[in-house]
Write an enzyme that holds these catalytic residues in place. Structure first.
Site, PDB file in Angstrom:
ATOM      1  N   HIS B  79       0.777  -1.018  -0.067  1.00 30.03           N
ATOM      2  CA  HIS B  79      -0.178   0.030   0.031  1.00 30.03           C
ATOM      3  C   HIS B  79       0.834   1.120   0.093  1.00 30.03           C
ATOM      4  O   HIS B  79       0.752   2.106  -0.985  1.00 30.03           O
ATOM      5  CB  HIS B  79      -0.940   0.033   1.064  1.00 30.03           C
ATOM      6  CG  HIS B  79      -1.403   1.466   1.568  1.00 30.03           C
ATOM      7  ND1 HIS B  79      -2.566   2.036   0.750  1.00 30.03           N
ATOM      8  CD2 HIS B  79      -1.159   2.236   2.429  1.00 30.03           C
ATOM      9  CE1 HIS B  79      -2.918   2.926   1.182  1.00 30.03           C
ATOM     10  NE2 HIS B  79      -2.199   3.414   2.284  1.00 30.03           N
ATOM     11  N   ASP B 108       7.545  22.856 -24.914  1.00 32.01           N
ATOM     12  CA  ASP B 108       7.508  21.582 -24.836  1.00 32.01           C
ATOM     13  C   ASP B 108       8.496  21.290 -23.432  1.00 32.01           C
ATOM     14  O   ASP B 108       9.168  22.195 -23.091  1.00 32.01           O
ATOM     15  CB  ASP B 108       7.756  20.653 -25.844  1.00 32.01           C
ATOM     16  CG  ASP B 108       7.316  19.257 -25.707  1.00 32.01           C
ATOM     17  OD1 ASP B 108       7.539  18.648 -24.325  1.00 32.01           O
ATOM     18  OD2 ASP B 108       6.579  18.443 -26.409  1.00 32.01           O
ATOM     19  N   TRP B 144       7.527  -0.104   4.207  1.00 30.61           N
ATOM     20  CA  TRP B 144       8.027   0.689   2.995  1.00 30.61           C
ATOM     21  C   TRP B 144       9.549   0.895   3.222  1.00 30.61           C
ATOM     22  O   TRP B 144      10.210   1.427   2.097  1.00 30.61           O
ATOM     23  CB  TRP B 144       7.047   1.649   2.517  1.00 30.61           C
ATOM     24  CG  TRP B 144       7.356   2.993   3.287  1.00 30.61           C
ATOM     25  CD1 TRP B 144       7.164   3.330   4.458  1.00 30.61           C
ATOM     26  CD2 TRP B 144       7.884   4.115   2.809  1.00 30.61           C
ATOM     27  NE1 TRP B 144       7.582   4.398   5.131  1.00 30.61           N
ATOM     28  CE2 TRP B 144       8.025   5.162   3.893  1.00 30.61           C
ATOM     29  CE3 TRP B 144       8.472   4.344   1.624  1.00 30.61           C
ATOM     30  CZ2 TRP B 144       8.581   6.389   3.646  1.00 30.61           C
ATOM     31  CZ3 TRP B 144       9.336   5.638   1.421  1.00 30.61           C
ATOM     32  CH2 TRP B 144       9.131   6.702   2.494  1.00 30.61           C
ATOM     33  N   SER B 171      13.327   6.605 -13.620  1.00 30.84           N
ATOM     34  CA  SER B 171      12.173   7.251 -14.030  1.00 30.84           C
ATOM     35  C   SER B 171      12.149   8.683 -13.194  1.00 30.84           C
ATOM     36  O   SER B 171      12.080   9.682 -14.091  1.00 30.84           O
ATOM     37  CB  SER B 171      11.123   6.390 -13.912  1.00 30.84           C
ATOM     38  OG  SER B 171       9.902   7.351 -13.887  1.00 30.84           O
ATOM     39  N   SER B 172      12.406   8.706 -11.767  1.00 35.05           N
ATOM     40  CA  SER B 172      12.189   9.931 -10.997  1.00 35.05           C
ATOM     41  C   SER B 172      13.343  10.937 -11.563  1.00 35.05           C
ATOM     42  O   SER B 172      13.102  11.965 -11.606  1.00 35.05           O
ATOM     43  CB  SER B 172      12.364   9.650  -9.667  1.00 35.05           C
ATOM     44  OG  SER B 172      11.093   9.164  -9.434  1.00 35.05           O
ATOM     45  N   HIS B 255      13.526  11.348   4.271  1.00 30.94           N
ATOM     46  CA  HIS B 255      13.013  12.611   5.087  1.00 30.94           C
ATOM     47  C   HIS B 255      13.044  13.533   3.534  1.00 30.94           C
ATOM     48  O   HIS B 255      11.728  14.156   3.466  1.00 30.94           O
ATOM     49  CB  HIS B 255      13.783  13.015   5.942  1.00 30.94           C
ATOM     50  CG  HIS B 255      12.804  14.156   6.621  1.00 30.94           C
ATOM     51  ND1 HIS B 255      11.708  13.771   7.421  1.00 30.94           N
ATOM     52  CD2 HIS B 255      12.752  15.529   6.678  1.00 30.94           C
ATOM     53  CE1 HIS B 255      11.030  14.657   7.640  1.00 30.94           C
ATOM     54  NE2 HIS B 255      11.557  15.862   7.270  1.00 30.94           N
ATOM     55  N   GLU B 257      12.349  12.863   0.942  1.00 26.40           N
ATOM     56  CA  GLU B 257      11.416  12.266  -0.044  1.00 26.40           C
ATOM     57  C   GLU B 257       9.754  12.741   0.523  1.00 26.40           C
ATOM     58  O   GLU B 257       9.046  12.920  -0.406  1.00 26.40           O
ATOM     59  CB  GLU B 257      11.284  10.709  -0.011  1.00 26.40           C
ATOM     60  CG  GLU B 257      10.294   9.808  -0.354  1.00 26.40           C
ATOM     61  CD  GLU B 257       9.926   9.974  -1.888  1.00 26.40           C
ATOM     62  OE1 GLU B 257      10.809  10.291  -2.724  1.00 26.40           O
ATOM     63  OE2 GLU B 257       8.896   9.580  -2.345  1.00 26.40           O
ATOM     64  N   TYR B 259       9.264  15.415   1.570  1.00 25.06           N
ATOM     65  CA  TYR B 259       9.042  16.910   1.257  1.00 25.06           C
ATOM     66  C   TYR B 259       8.888  16.838  -0.375  1.00 25.06           C
ATOM     67  O   TYR B 259       8.186  17.805  -0.826  1.00 25.06           O
ATOM     68  CB  TYR B 259      10.157  17.707   1.401  1.00 25.06           C
ATOM     69  CG  TYR B 259      10.089  18.200   3.040  1.00 25.06           C
ATOM     70  CD1 TYR B 259       9.273  18.934   3.571  1.00 25.06           C
ATOM     71  CD2 TYR B 259      10.785  17.287   4.024  1.00 25.06           C
ATOM     72  CE1 TYR B 259       8.907  19.156   4.886  1.00 25.06           C
ATOM     73  CE2 TYR B 259      10.402  17.378   5.137  1.00 25.06           C
ATOM     74  CZ  TYR B 259       9.648  18.542   5.774  1.00 25.06           C
ATOM     75  OH  TYR B 259       9.452  18.365   7.151  1.00 25.06           O
ATOM     76  N   SER B 270      -0.512  27.290  -3.755  1.00 21.23           N
ATOM     77  CA  SER B 270      -0.198  28.583  -3.978  1.00 21.23           C
ATOM     78  C   SER B 270      -1.043  29.163  -5.240  1.00 21.23           C
ATOM     79  O   SER B 270      -0.974  30.314  -5.551  1.00 21.23           O
ATOM     80  CB  SER B 270       0.908  28.672  -3.781  1.00 21.23           C
ATOM     81  OG  SER B 270       1.622  28.217  -2.487  1.00 21.23           O
ATOM     82  N   HIS B 304      15.337  11.971  13.047  1.00 24.45           N
ATOM     83  CA  HIS B 304      14.416  12.106  13.957  1.00 24.45           C
ATOM     84  C   HIS B 304      13.231  10.939  13.543  1.00 24.45           C
ATOM     85  O   HIS B 304      12.136  10.801  14.490  1.00 24.45           O
ATOM     86  CB  HIS B 304      13.411  13.446  13.915  1.00 24.45           C
ATOM     87  CG  HIS B 304      13.023  13.570  12.490  1.00 24.45           C
ATOM     88  ND1 HIS B 304      12.829  15.044  11.930  1.00 24.45           N
ATOM     89  CD2 HIS B 304      12.411  12.966  11.669  1.00 24.45           C
ATOM     90  CE1 HIS B 304      12.024  14.943  10.854  1.00 24.45           C
ATOM     91  NE2 HIS B 304      11.974  13.599  10.632  1.00 24.45           N
ATOM     92  N   HIS B 305      13.348  10.098  12.615  1.00 26.13           N
ATOM     93  CA  HIS B 305      12.692   8.726  12.470  1.00 26.13           C
ATOM     94  C   HIS B 305      13.318   7.805  13.079  1.00 26.13           C
ATOM     95  O   HIS B 305      12.760   6.643  13.372  1.00 26.13           O
ATOM     96  CB  HIS B 305      12.875   8.438  10.952  1.00 26.13           C
ATOM     97  CG  HIS B 305      12.199   9.573  10.263  1.00 26.13           C
ATOM     98  ND1 HIS B 305      10.704   9.329   9.838  1.00 26.13           N
ATOM     99  CD2 HIS B 305      12.721  10.674   9.321  1.00 26.13           C
ATOM    100  CE1 HIS B 305      10.510  10.473   8.791  1.00 26.13           C
ATOM    101  NE2 HIS B 305      11.671  11.108   8.806  1.00 26.13           N
ATOM    102  N   THR B 330       7.558  26.277   7.210  1.00 25.76           N
ATOM    103  CA  THR B 330       6.266  26.005   6.760  1.00 25.76           C
ATOM    104  C   THR B 330       5.376  26.888   7.400  1.00 25.76           C
ATOM    105  O   THR B 330       4.047  27.370   6.702  1.00 25.76           O
ATOM    106  CB  THR B 330       6.194  24.629   7.438  1.00 25.76           C
ATOM    107  OG1 THR B 330       7.187  23.898   7.173  1.00 25.76           O
ATOM    108  CG2 THR B 330       4.868  23.816   6.966  1.00 25.76           C
ATOM    109  N   LYS B 333       4.373  29.552   5.180  1.00 25.55           N
ATOM    110  CA  LYS B 333       3.547  29.441   3.934  1.00 25.55           C
ATOM    111  C   LYS B 333       2.197  29.651   4.621  1.00 25.55           C
ATOM    112  O   LYS B 333       1.288  30.036   3.975  1.00 25.55           O
ATOM    113  CB  LYS B 333       3.846  27.973   3.333  1.00 25.55           C
ATOM    114  CG  LYS B 333       5.150  28.030   2.665  1.00 25.55           C
ATOM    115  CD  LYS B 333       5.475  26.704   2.091  1.00 25.55           C
ATOM    116  CE  LYS B 333       6.408  26.828   0.977  1.00 25.55           C
ATOM    117  NZ  LYS B 333       6.130  27.335  -0.212  1.00 25.55           N
ATOM    118  N   ARG B 452       1.285  -0.104  15.226  1.00 27.11           N
ATOM    119  CA  ARG B 452       1.040  -0.221  13.787  1.00 27.11           C
ATOM    120  C   ARG B 452       1.415  -1.443  13.166  1.00 27.11           C
ATOM    121  O   ARG B 452       2.279  -1.892  13.922  1.00 27.11           O
ATOM    122  CB  ARG B 452       1.637   1.062  13.038  1.00 27.11           C
ATOM    123  CG  ARG B 452       3.115   1.180  13.047  1.00 27.11           C
ATOM    124  CD  ARG B 452       3.813   2.126  12.626  1.00 27.11           C
ATOM    125  NE  ARG B 452       3.887   2.500  11.043  1.00 27.11           N
ATOM    126  CZ  ARG B 452       4.640   2.879  10.467  1.00 27.11           C
ATOM    127  NH1 ARG B 452       5.746   3.658  10.982  1.00 27.11           N
ATOM    128  NH2 ARG B 452       4.560   3.068   9.036  1.00 27.11           N
TER     129      ARG B 452
END
Lengths: 171, 539
Positions: B79, B108, B144, B171-172, B255, B257, B259, B270, B304-305, B330, B333, B452
């Site tokens: 998932h 293009d 994941w 690809s990315s 991390h 990722e 963002y 925006s 921090h993870h 943040t 924003k 979890r």
């Protein structure tokens, strides 16, 4: 435009390399900080020369031994703890026996806790990371010599040296 | 400009390749590739959502009802992988393909053939990844984050997952190279950097993040691969390696990722809020700097993870304070969005409703993140449903809501048809209510200690889980309804023709070309006019 693309591709390739460079960088970081219980790499003579021995100070060193589930050995320290004076050389022994009917090679890793004590733990003789082959049912006594650096922080009066034996497979 | 658009109109139909294969398989047109990305993302969103429905079905009641624990772990892992790499990221690349060239007046993307390649890798990568469900080993089941040593017990699926991730990474990276090259080199004359729409800015910053961290992830999974099959011991303590090293390398990617998944959302929001508040975006330049600051900070907070994994006190303090620092840009924003709306002549069309829900609900997700940034309390929250609630607030009501808002906002431009405002509003209220029924109780479950990634739970968690599951089914159904709305809009059923401007208050180049956007736009390389732009900064 081509210049931009070439530059960006180079950054991507460099970052791929960086991910592998993190492996030695992490090890160096652990050695400097004592993270993961990595001990100091200093040799005995240098350490002994710089010691200020305080006979009144006592530190308890505990010994811990465990065996990975894939290795059919018995492995234990011959004494579970020791009162030591920082700055002096001590020796202790571990016992290992191959319980199987085959010759097996094992390899041990170690760590020292608490972390802030690990850098002050100097092993002068040890069986870590060397391949140890035991014939079927063979027994062996393995010595470890060590000096606790007298510069060890005052509040530390207990530390643990822990060994784990794994099966060594040459791949 | 009007001269240019009539020319585009005349040539519109002549340039579309004929036949399905030439039009879609071999396309190099940024709009067609954008469409492909968006359709692919929608398909993966439904597949990932279907897996989530099975998870919620199993968690509807305590005890094991429908799936065994191993398959449950495969579900949670797949998932996440499908939603992150298959739904959210490709959806944003789809938006980038469609909108960036139009927004900066480019004909293009800079590298159109590579653009085709970077899309068509994706279906193959996901075929490989999803095929693991049908293998003896089953799909990856270690989460994941793919932590060793657990992930290395996956049997055959390790190789498939690793190579799928390699392909996704390629690809990315190609997509990111294209975005950077397009923005840096293809801007129309008079389109200065500080005239670019914020969506373009946030994507430029996102592309740099992708270039910097996707290769690191590729490296980390390569080390997993060699540990599994070639006898290396990068993460194996028996050989002098360290499994914790993987966690550091993974989160050095992971991390930034997160963002990567939220910065383009900031860009979309925006664009939308100023249109419906009929006021220019408040603090445009500060928005650009805030995005850049967030991107920079994302590189220096990864551990921090891992508070509960074990690290020196100094490390915990550093990562705690550095993480809390992110709330400053943040916050800039969020306050800018609110200030944009302040005293604006606001109307509440569907895209605006989604954008407003984004601002409120993403901020809730941000606050629960701030709670977990505190190392001492993180020990309590770690690996509980509190973190599940947190990242679903920032990713579902954050990233996914922004994607849906963007679809409603630009689909009249893409298809030339107005979606049904009535159905759009039903979809919004249905989703906004159900998503909170789905995820809000998970905060309480987590605070009460429900772990979890476990298919069973203690009976005291039963009520909140049942509530969450009901919300989940309702939210899932709402997204099937969304597909129906999108289908109707594409087919032009019961819809009205969209005007070129579409929204009364809209500014930016995309609103000065016809609706639907012609197959080729901005071919002439004429300078853009300041009066068409939303931001004409004096900087």
């Amino acid at each position: 435009m081509n210049k931009t693309v070439v530059k960006i591709v180079m950054v991507a390739v460099l970052m791929f390399g960086f991910s592998f460079a993190l492996v030695p960088l992490y090890n160096i970081f652990c050695e400097i900080t004592g993270l993961n219980g990595k001990t100091s790499g200093q040799v005995a003579k240098e350490v002994l020369a710089s010691q200020v021995v305080d006979e009144n100070r006592n530190v308890t060193v505990q010994f811990d031994a465990s065996v990975n589930s894939e290795l059919n050995w018995e492995f234990r320290p011959l004494e579970f703890e020791m009162q030591v004076v920082p700055g002096k050389l001590y020796k202790t022994e571990f016992y290992a026996k191959n319980l199987s009917d085959n010759d097996i090679t094992g390899r041990a890793t170690y760590s020292v806790t608490p972390r802030k004590a690990s850098l002050y733990f100097n092993k002068t003789e040890c069986f870590c990371f060397t391949e140890q082959t035991l014939k079927a049912h063979e027994e062996v006594i393995m010595p470890v010599s060590f000096i606790i650096d007298s510069k060890l922080a005052k509040e530390v009066n207990l530390m643990t040296l822990s060994y784990t034996f794994y099966k060594f497979e040459s791949k | 400009m009007s001269h240019a658009t009539t020319m585009d109109h005349e040539h519109d139909h002549d340039h579309k390749p004929k036949g399905f294969v030439k039009r879609w398989l071999m396309t190099t047109n940024h709009k067609d590739i954008g469409t492909l990305y968006l359709i692919f993302a929608l398909a993966m969103f439904i597949l990932g959502g279907a897996l989530a429905m099975i998870i919620r079905l199993e968690l509807f009641q305590p005890g094991l009802q429908f799936v065994n624990p191993d398959f449950f772990n495969q579900l949670t892992t797949m998932h996440a992988l499908i939603m992150v790499f298959g739904a959210v990221m490709p959806a944003f690349v789809g938006f980038a393909n469609w909108m960036i060239p139009i927004m900066i007046g480019a004909p293009d993307m800079a590298l159109p053939r590579m653009n085709n390649w970077s899309f068509w890798i994706l279906p193959f990568a996901f075929t490989m990844l999803i095929s693991t469900f049908f293998m003896e080993s089953g799909a990856p089941a270690a989460g994941w984050t793919l932590y060793p040593p657990l992930v290395l017990q996956g049997g055959d699926n390790i190789a498939f997952a690793v190579f799928a991730i390699h392909m996704l990474g390629i690809s990315s990276i190609m997509g990111a190279i294209n975005v950077i090259a397009t923005i840096m080199n293809m801007r129309a004359p008079n389109m200065g950097y500080l005239k670019m729409p914020l969506f373009v800015w946030t994507w430029l910053i996102t592309a740099f993040l992708l270039i910097a961290v996707m290769p690191v992830f590729a490296g980390a999974v390569t080390m997993l691969l060699t540990d599994a099959y070639f006898g290396t011991t990068f993460f194996n303590a028996a050989g002098g390696g360290d499994p914790v090293l993987f966690q550091h390398v993974f989160w050095f990617f992971g991390h930034p990722e997160v963002y990567i998944m939220i910065l383009p959302s900031f860009g979309i929001i925006s664009e939308i809020i100023p249109t419906f508040a009929r006021k220019p975006l408040f603090g445009y330049v500060s928005m650009v700097y805030a995005s850049a600051a967030i991107a920079f900070l994302s590189f220096i907070v990864w551990a921090h993870h891992m508070f509960s994994v074990g690290m020196p006190l100094g490390g915990e303090l550093y990562f705690m304070y550095a993480t809390m620092l992110i709330s400053i840009p943040t916050g800039v924003k969020v306050f800018n969005w609110v200030s944009t709306m302040w005293k604006g002549a606001m109307t509440f069309e569907t895209p605006m409703l989604w954008a407003l829900a984004f601002v409120i609900l993403f901020t809730i997700g941000g606050f629960s993140g701030l709670m977990m940034a505190l190392a001492p309390v993180d020990f309590q929250y770690h690996d509980t449903y509190f973190i599940v609630a947190h990242f679903h607030y920032v990713l579902v009501t954050g990233a996914v809501f922004a994607i849906i808002a963007g679809v409603y906002y630009w689909i009249p431009k893409w298809t030339g048809n107005m979606y049904s405002e009535r159905l759009g509003k039903i979809h919004f209220w249905w989703s906004a209510i159900s998503v909170n029924v789905l995820f809000f109780p998970q905060h309480f479950l987590g605070l009460a200690g429900m772990p979890r990634r476990i298919p069973d739970y203690s009976t005291q968690f039963a009520e909140f889980n049942m509530m969450s599951s009901i919300g989940g089914f309702a939210f899932g159904l709402a997204q099937v309804f969304f597909i129906y709305i999108v289908y109707r809009t594409i087919k032009g059923k019961g819809t009205t023709k969209a005007t070129d401007r579409v929204w009364e208050g809209a500014k930016g180049l995309e609103w000065f070309i016809p609706s639907p956007a012609p197959h080729h736009t901005f071919q002439d390389g004429e300078p853009v006019k300041d009066e068409h732009l939303a931001h004409v900064s004096n900087h």
